[in-house]
Design an enzyme around this catalytic site. Structure first.
Site, PDB file in Angstrom:
ATOM      1  N   SER A   1       0.771  -1.245  -0.016  1.00 49.76           N
ATOM      2  CA  SER A   1      -0.107  -0.091   0.166  1.00 49.76           C
ATOM      3  C   SER A   1       0.949   1.260   0.177  1.00 49.76           C
ATOM      4  O   SER A   1       0.633   2.137  -0.756  1.00 49.76           O
ATOM      5  CB  SER A   1      -0.931   0.219   1.063  1.00 49.76           C
ATOM      6  OG  SER A   1      -1.461  -0.984   1.059  1.00 49.76           O
TER       7      SER A   1
ATOM      8  N   CYS B   1      -1.977  -6.145   2.784  1.00 46.71           N
ATOM      9  CA  CYS B   1      -3.329  -5.769   2.721  1.00 46.71           C
ATOM     10  C   CYS B   1      -4.212  -6.535   1.738  1.00 46.71           C
ATOM     11  O   CYS B   1      -5.248  -6.971   2.148  1.00 46.71           O
ATOM     12  CB  CYS B   1      -3.461  -4.187   2.882  1.00 46.71           C
ATOM     13  SG  CYS B   1      -5.396  -3.931   2.763  1.00 46.71           S
TER      14      CYS B   1
ATOM     15  N   CYS C   1      -6.051  -7.522   4.985  1.00 44.80           N
ATOM     16  CA  CYS C   1      -7.321  -6.827   5.150  1.00 44.80           C
ATOM     17  C   CYS C   1      -8.424  -7.221   3.897  1.00 44.80           C
ATOM     18  O   CYS C   1      -9.690  -7.473   4.817  1.00 44.80           O
ATOM     19  CB  CYS C   1      -7.137  -5.289   5.075  1.00 44.80           C
ATOM     20  SG  CYS C   1      -5.566  -4.620   5.280  1.00 44.80           S
TER      21      CYS C   1
ATOM     22  N   ALA D   1      14.680  -7.074  -3.948  1.00 43.79           N
ATOM     23  CA  ALA D   1      15.708  -6.245  -4.208  1.00 43.79           C
ATOM     24  C   ALA D   1      16.460  -5.879  -2.790  1.00 43.79           C
ATOM     25  O   ALA D   1      15.743  -5.955  -1.775  1.00 43.79           O
ATOM     26  CB  ALA D   1      15.442  -5.005  -4.749  1.00 43.79           C
TER      27      ALA D   1
ATOM     28  N   ARG E   1      -1.701 -15.211  26.500  1.00 40.89           N
ATOM     29  CA  ARG E   1      -0.850 -15.342  27.805  1.00 40.89           C
ATOM     30  C   ARG E   1      -1.140 -14.287  28.604  1.00 40.89           C
ATOM     31  O   ARG E   1      -0.752 -14.348  29.905  1.00 40.89           O
ATOM     32  CB  ARG E   1       0.800 -15.421  27.409  1.00 40.89           C
ATOM     33  CG  ARG E   1       1.130 -13.933  26.692  1.00 40.89           C
ATOM     34  CD  ARG E   1       2.628 -14.180  26.326  1.00 40.89           C
ATOM     35  NE  ARG E   1       3.051 -12.988  25.547  1.00 40.89           N
ATOM     36  CZ  ARG E   1       4.437 -12.929  25.173  1.00 40.89           C
ATOM     37  NH1 ARG E   1       5.226 -13.836  25.660  1.00 40.89           N
ATOM     38  NH2 ARG E   1       4.740 -11.869  24.489  1.00 40.89           N
TER      39      ARG E   1
ATOM     40  N   ARG F   1      -4.640  -5.801  24.147  1.00 42.36           N
ATOM     41  CA  ARG F   1      -3.745  -4.977  25.240  1.00 42.36           C
ATOM     42  C   ARG F   1      -3.773  -3.399  24.497  1.00 42.36           C
ATOM     43  O   ARG F   1      -3.659  -3.483  23.298  1.00 42.36           O
ATOM     44  CB  ARG F   1      -2.186  -5.591  25.330  1.00 42.36           C
ATOM     45  CG  ARG F   1      -1.526  -4.576  26.073  1.00 42.36           C
ATOM     46  CD  ARG F   1      -0.279  -5.225  26.579  1.00 42.36           C
ATOM     47  NE  ARG F   1       0.624  -5.763  25.094  1.00 42.36           N
ATOM     48  CZ  ARG F   1       1.408  -4.936  24.506  1.00 42.36           C
ATOM     49  NH1 ARG F   1       1.664  -3.962  25.157  1.00 42.36           N
ATOM     50  NH2 ARG F   1       1.976  -5.628  23.474  1.00 42.36           N
TER      51      ARG F   1
ATOM     52  N   ASP G   1       4.587  -0.399   7.617  1.00 43.38           N
ATOM     53  CA  ASP G   1       4.918  -1.218   8.650  1.00 43.38           C
ATOM     54  C   ASP G   1       6.153  -1.491   9.087  1.00 43.38           C
ATOM     55  O   ASP G   1       6.765  -1.972  10.097  1.00 43.38           O
ATOM     56  CB  ASP G   1       4.062  -2.649   8.346  1.00 43.38           C
ATOM     57  CG  ASP G   1       2.526  -2.388   8.539  1.00 43.38           C
ATOM     58  OD1 ASP G   1       2.231  -1.113   8.831  1.00 43.38           O
ATOM     59  OD2 ASP G   1       1.785  -3.483   8.229  1.00 43.38           O
TER      60      ASP G   1
ATOM     61  N   THR H   1      -2.904  -0.267   7.081  1.00 45.59           N
ATOM     62  CA  THR H   1      -2.781   0.069   5.698  1.00 45.59           C
ATOM     63  C   THR H   1      -3.073   1.560   5.508  1.00 45.59           C
ATOM     64  O   THR H   1      -2.270   2.274   4.627  1.00 45.59           O
ATOM     65  CB  THR H   1      -3.963  -0.534   5.114  1.00 45.59           C
ATOM     66  OG1 THR H   1      -3.585  -2.108   4.981  1.00 45.59           O
ATOM     67  CG2 THR H   1      -4.038  -0.032   3.490  1.00 45.59           C
TER      68      THR H   1
ATOM     69  N   ALA I   1     -10.688  -0.303  13.446  1.00 42.39           N
ATOM     70  CA  ALA I   1     -11.531  -0.940  13.685  1.00 42.39           C
ATOM     71  C   ALA I   1     -11.024  -2.293  13.923  1.00 42.39           C
ATOM     72  O   ALA I   1     -10.001  -2.755  13.116  1.00 42.39           O
ATOM     73  CB  ALA I   1     -12.698  -1.032  12.357  1.00 42.39           C
TER      74      ALA I   1
ATOM     75  N   GLU J   1     -27.411   6.644  17.044  1.00 41.17           N
ATOM     76  CA  GLU J   1     -28.205   7.811  17.634  1.00 41.17           C
ATOM     77  C   GLU J   1     -27.655   8.100  18.979  1.00 41.17           C
ATOM     78  O   GLU J   1     -27.655   9.579  19.737  1.00 41.17           O
ATOM     79  CB  GLU J   1     -29.497   7.900  17.443  1.00 41.17           C
ATOM     80  CG  GLU J   1     -30.187   7.015  18.179  1.00 41.17           C
ATOM     81  CD  GLU J   1     -31.638   6.928  17.859  1.00 41.17           C
ATOM     82  OE1 GLU J   1     -32.397   7.837  18.383  1.00 41.17           O
ATOM     83  OE2 GLU J   1     -32.176   5.967  17.319  1.00 41.17           O
TER      84      GLU J   1
END
Length: 455
Positions: free
Chosen positions: A17, A45, A50, A117, A203, A209, A307, A315, A345, A445
């Site tokens: 990405s 991704c 994803c 590369a 664990r 977390r 990353d 992403t 999310a 709402e």
């Protein structure tokens, strides 16, 4: 920005990405760009992250939909699931997407090289497929991250990582998922939804977390209600082959048998064997490339995005960093990415959406923190009969009335947090939320009708 002293103006290692976005934007500014990818264009991704994950999440939720339909008057015949069909259709879709990514690069004028590369200096890379050496005025590292099999345990090689789980030949009957982060909880939810007897082992004392405790605890309760076995504060001591099964010896002294084991204990920056040492590029203790606010490493001609750095492994962050890099270096438009507020999310079932600090973290940052929270059963559940928990929490700085965090659990939480993220990023106050007219009847709402603090 052509420079005759180099073969190309920009050489990008990794066509995920971040690398793809950087290459297209830089080429649009007239740069001669070459991008090398040893796997498939699109990166984690699109190919093994994803996109296929979300497709599998959709697949996993149909079992609920079929069951819920009866409460709304539908008589649905007994449904059956065929794993090979999902795998094949997923493959067709990611192949289609890879083709789009390739065409977009070519149409932008970027040269694609299907090769690994490695860096051979501040301005040179080696293409391992051909042995060719390419010189570049600027090098961008965009190699992403890879699944980690840590901590190492005896027999750990019997486990699969997230890259592999999409394509197992048969749907397992019994699956052990090791880990407590978003990848672990998402795959546990997927396979449980597909009818697999699923155990999620972590664990630590709780899942996710760093996430808000109401999200983590709410998801744990929902997973248990869905039949997922949670083993917290438990470790796997070793894995062994036992006939066609995998036997897992646990820290509580028990041994359990599974068809497959998914190790989802984290990801590490993909920097091994990249040749960073030859150019003197600095990395941290995790192997992540160290960059400044502009994505530049300690070697002035080498940058890194996504990353492979120690930023949030998401992403949209890689895409935004790739764009900012190209705008700054080739567009003469200095651009920096703000990492302070990131809506995100978790595509579990129920889904999670979050922006801003957790309540625990916010208490340390905002002495006058005010917490608004609601829990309720989804409207659809009144006829379906299913227990569909919804939780929404708004964190407000009482000193300024500014909304500093929103945490949501429930159907479409990802969609909601994207839109709420706009308001929070703009600096909306609780008064702004309060004066917004509610859309009724919706779950969202509740975000504009909460009036009484709980803390």
């Amino acid at each position: 920005m052509a420079n005759g002293d180099f073969d190309v103006d920009l050489f990008i290692i990794g066509a995920g990405s971040g690398g793809v976005r950087a290459g297209r934007i830089a080429a649009g500014y007239g740069a001669r760009v070459m991008i090398a990818e040893e796997s498939r264009v699109g990166g984690t991704c699109v190919i093994r992250g994803c996109v296929p994950k979300k497709l599998y999440v959709y697949a996993s939720r149909f079992q609920d939909a079929f069951a819920d339909a009866a409460g709304f008057g539908w008589n649905v015949p007994q449904a059956s699931f065929h794993w090979p069909t999902l795998v094949a259709n997923k493959e067709t879709e990611i192949t289609r997407l890879e083709g789009i990514y390739r065409r977009n690069l070519v149409n932008a004028g970027v040269e694609i090289v299907d090769s690994r590369a490695v860096i051979e200096g501040a301005h040179a890379v080696r293409l391992l497929a051909t042995g060719e050496r390419i010189t570049a005025k600027v090098i961008l590292i965009a190699t992403g991250a890879r699944p980690s099999l840590e901590p190492v345990i005896p027999g750990g090689e019997l486990g699969l990582v997230s890259d592999q789980i999409f394509d197992v030949p048969e749907l397992p009957r019994r699956l052990l998922v090791i880990g407590g982060g978003y990848i672990a909880v998402e795959f546990a939810g997927i396979f449980a939804g597909l009818g697999v007897e699923t155990t999620l082992l972590h664990r630590g004392p709780r899942l996710l977390r760093g996430f808000d405790h109401d999200l983590a605890e709410g998801l744990a309760a929902a997973y248990r209600a869905r039949g997922i076995e949670l083993l917290l504060e438990t470790r796997v001591e070793r894995l062994e082959r036992a006939g066609s099964d995998i036997a897992a010896t646990l820290s509580d002294g028990t041994t359990r048998r599974f068809d497959q084991v998914l190790v989802a204990t984290g990801r590490r920056p993909n920097t091994a064997g990249l040749g960073l040492e030859s150019a003197g590029v600095a990395t941290n203790e995790k192997g992540a490339v160290i960059v400044d606010a502009d994505g530049r490493t300690n070697v002035p001609s080498i940058y890194a995005v996504g990353d492979v750095t120690d930023h949030a492994h998401l992403t949209p962050i890689a895409i935004r960093e790739g764009q900012a890099f190209a705008e700054t270096v080739f567009g003469n438009r200095p651009t920096r990415v703000d990492h302070s507020l990131i809506p995100t999310a978790v595509f579990s079932t129920p889904e999670l959406g979050t922006i801003g600090p957790s309540e625990e973290a916010a208490r340390a940052l905002y002495p006058a923190l005010v917490v608004y929270r609601t829990r309720f059963r989804a409207m659809k559940a009144t006829l379906s009969g299913r227990d569909e928990p919804v939780m929404m929490k708004i964190l407000v700085d009482g000193a300024t009335d500014k909304v500093i965090g929103v945490h949501i659990m429930g159907e479409a939480a990802g969609e909601m947090i994207q839109l709420v993220g706009i308001a929070v990023t703009m600096g909306a106050t609780k008064a702004d939320f309060d004066r917004t007219i509610a859309v009724h009847p919706t779950a969202a709402e509740e975000l504009v009708t909460l009036r009484t603090p709980v803390a």
